[in-house]
Design a protein around this motif. Sequence first.
Motif: not given
Length: 233
Positions: A163-166, A183-187, A213-216
Amino acid sequence: MEITVIATGSSGNCYRISDGVTAILIECGIKYADIIRGLSYKITEIGTVLVSHHHKDHALCAVEMAKCGFDMIMPPETAFNLCLNDTPNVYTPAPGKQCLVGTLVVVPFELTHYNSDGTECPCYGYLIGSKNTGEKLLFSTDTAYIKNQFKGVTHMLLEVNYMESMIDEENIQEVEKRRIKSHMSLETAVEFLKSTDTTHLEELYAIHASKTRCDKETVLRELAPYARKVIVP
């Protein structure tokens, strides 16, 4: 389609896909013995293995599986890097070239990925259609973005690595710079889904997530509008 996540993440990747008639593996980035256990020892039902690229977390036992007689599909550069380019049961189709695997039609497409030294790493995603069920599965991992457009996809294995925010942009390290580039971000995943036909999307698996770096829960919430069922393994 039936999807079994045997392993996903930086420590190794392996997925079983079946349309009820034909079963294949996508990726073999864990030990062969662990794949056998993950398949409940039903290894003989697998005839073909799709490999996205040569990095160990995706192709750890590719050479072993090729030597055991499994048909392998991978990019030409991957076969070369694994010293499998002259192996008869290793197939290296060009992007967009259809491969018939039992009742499954497999079409590779190019992704955007890089090696740790910054050089380009040829990598394939796969669009897999079933002649048995009419379903269509999209697999994409280890890519900064997806440039192709798809219609009628019913199942999706889509990288949501970070996640870009992380990401701490002020104290960013080289490994994080590569993560963003490769790699691909959530955004980015959400933007891809917005521009893609998700009318028939039954199941969406968010795969290859970073542990730090990712929140489920955020991933589940952000992806929920695009599929009837979202799974974060």
